[in-house]
Design an enzyme around this catalytic site. Structure first.
Site, PDB file in Angstrom:
ATOM      1  N   HIS A 122       0.898  -1.026  -0.055  1.00 41.33           N
ATOM      2  CA  HIS A 122      -0.024   0.038  -0.179  1.00 41.33           C
ATOM      3  C   HIS A 122       0.817   1.084   0.044  1.00 41.33           C
ATOM      4  O   HIS A 122       1.171   1.921   1.031  1.00 41.33           O
ATOM      5  CB  HIS A 122      -0.938  -0.073   1.122  1.00 41.33           C
ATOM      6  N   CYS A 173       3.457 -11.769   2.817  1.00 38.92           N
ATOM      7  CA  CYS A 173       4.277 -11.690   3.960  1.00 38.92           C
ATOM      8  C   CYS A 173       4.095 -12.970   4.788  1.00 38.92           C
ATOM      9  O   CYS A 173       3.002 -13.349   5.308  1.00 38.92           O
ATOM     10  CB  CYS A 173       4.048 -10.324   4.808  1.00 38.92           C
ATOM     11  N   GLU A 209      -5.613  -7.323   3.840  1.00 35.24           N
ATOM     12  CA  GLU A 209      -5.110  -8.456   4.755  1.00 35.24           C
ATOM     13  C   GLU A 209      -6.503  -9.372   5.550  1.00 35.24           C
ATOM     14  O   GLU A 209      -6.250 -10.419   5.647  1.00 35.24           O
ATOM     15  CB  GLU A 209      -4.174  -7.762   5.610  1.00 35.24           C
ATOM     16  N   CYS A 221       2.668  -7.217  13.737  1.00 29.40           N
ATOM     17  CA  CYS A 221       4.398  -7.746  13.113  1.00 29.40           C
ATOM     18  C   CYS A 221       5.390  -6.615  13.947  1.00 29.40           C
ATOM     19  O   CYS A 221       4.904  -5.422  14.429  1.00 29.40           O
ATOM     20  CB  CYS A 221       4.321  -7.414  11.642  1.00 29.40           C
ATOM     21  N   SER A 240       5.776   0.439   4.323  1.00 27.79           N
ATOM     22  CA  SER A 240       5.717   0.217   2.666  1.00 27.79           C
ATOM     23  C   SER A 240       6.201   1.526   2.148  1.00 27.79           C
ATOM     24  O   SER A 240       5.935   1.593   0.977  1.00 27.79           O
ATOM     25  CB  SER A 240       4.153  -0.058   2.457  1.00 27.79           C
TER      26      SER A 240
END
Length: 313
Positions: A41, A96, A126, A194, A266
């Protein structure tokens, strides 16, 4: 102007893997390489790949039979994989690994008969992919207030998963309410948010204590970038989320400001540097790097891509 450049910032291991994968796929297969949704993104990254010959699609039906299709870093549902197989597409999976972990957790809990609460944002790529693994078993929760009205078949068989790019604080607020309501709530041994998302949030939380403005480089549709700006805005009124220096205005700053610059997971480093250059040129800025945490995580290329690249086998 004093510019504080946060570290860590920008690309995480999952984004690096996905971007490298698409670059190598274009080199190996030639153009076009189709990509299901945006590879990551970030508008700069997406536009750069469009110029190289990548074609981003929102439906597998848009991809000609037999073509090369890459799944983005955010992951896809089993239904999308089945559609790709039915069209005889050469599918390359750049999901990922941390997103894949959440998918596998969803499958495990669903097979064991659990109701799964997924903390996340409706419509995010996601979340769509994760819910597609067990749609009959997953309940999406966006706000803590939703917890009180939840109804499940068995209060003793409930589990919770989390979108990987959420605000740690927001997720914990919902998680606390869930644990109060469902004492038997299960969750993975290791949390789903994450490492990169958490590290960038921790850096902003620590470094914005002594600044006048915060600039987050990242796109508006980047969940983790938006969370960084929201986190900064809790303490600093002048907090901006921009794709690059073109999103800033001279009137936003003064020459004696101390400005924290960071970037979502990102956002590419060259855009961060362009933003710093703009600040330095317009406000006679000097830069100091503030390192809150070191990162050394690396993810290998997808197996499906390694299989066709002799040097990576």
């Amino acid at each position: 102007m004093k510019i504080v450049l946060a570290a860590p910032r920008g690309f995480c291991a999952g984004v690096n893997m996905a971007v490298d994968s698409l670059d190598l796929a274009l080199q190996h297969f030639g153009t076009p390489v189709y990509v299901y949704h945006e590879i990551v993104h970030n508008q700069y990254v997406v536009n750069s790949f469009r110029e190289k010959g990548a074609v981003f699609v929102d439906s597998v039906d848009e991809v000609p039979n037999g073509s090369v299709l890459m799944f983005s870093a955010h992951g896809v549902s089993p239904a999308v994989r089945d559609q790709a197989k039915a069209r005889d597409l050469h599918a390359l999976d750049a999901t990922c690994p941390l997103v894949t972990k959440v998918h596998l957790e969803a499958i495990k809990y669903a097979k064991s008969g659990y109701t799964i609460f997924l903390i996340g944002h409706e419509g995010h790529d996601e979340v769509i992919g994760t819910m597609g693994e067990a749609p009959e078993a997953i309940v999406l929760i966006e706000e803590a207030d939703e917890v009180d009205s939840l109804e499940v078949a068995d209060d003793s068989k409930v589990a919770v998963l989390t979108q990987t790019t959420l605000s740690v604080d927001d997720a914990n607020r919902i998680l606390s309410r869930l644990r109060e309501r469902f004492p038997d709530l299960e969750s993975p041994a290791k949390g789903d948010i994450c490492y990169a998302t958490q590290n960038r949030q921790d850096a902003v939380r620590e470094l914005c204590q002594d600044v006048d403005a915060v600039v987050v480089v990242g796109s508006q549709n980047s969940s983790n970038s938006a969370r960084l700006r929201e986190l900064a805005a809790e303490k600093i009124t002048k907090s901006f989320l921009v794709d690059g220096p073109q999103g800033l205005s001279l009137s936003d700053f003064s020459a004696d400001d101390r400005v924290l610059v960071t970037a979502g997971a990102s956002a590419p480093e060259n855009v961060v540097q362009d933003t710093i250059t703009w600040l330095c040129e317009n406000f006679d800025g000097t830069v100091e790097v503030a390192t809150v945490r070191e990162e050394s995580v690396h993810f290998p290329l997808p197996r499906s891509l390694r299989a066709v690249l002799p040097a990576t086998k």
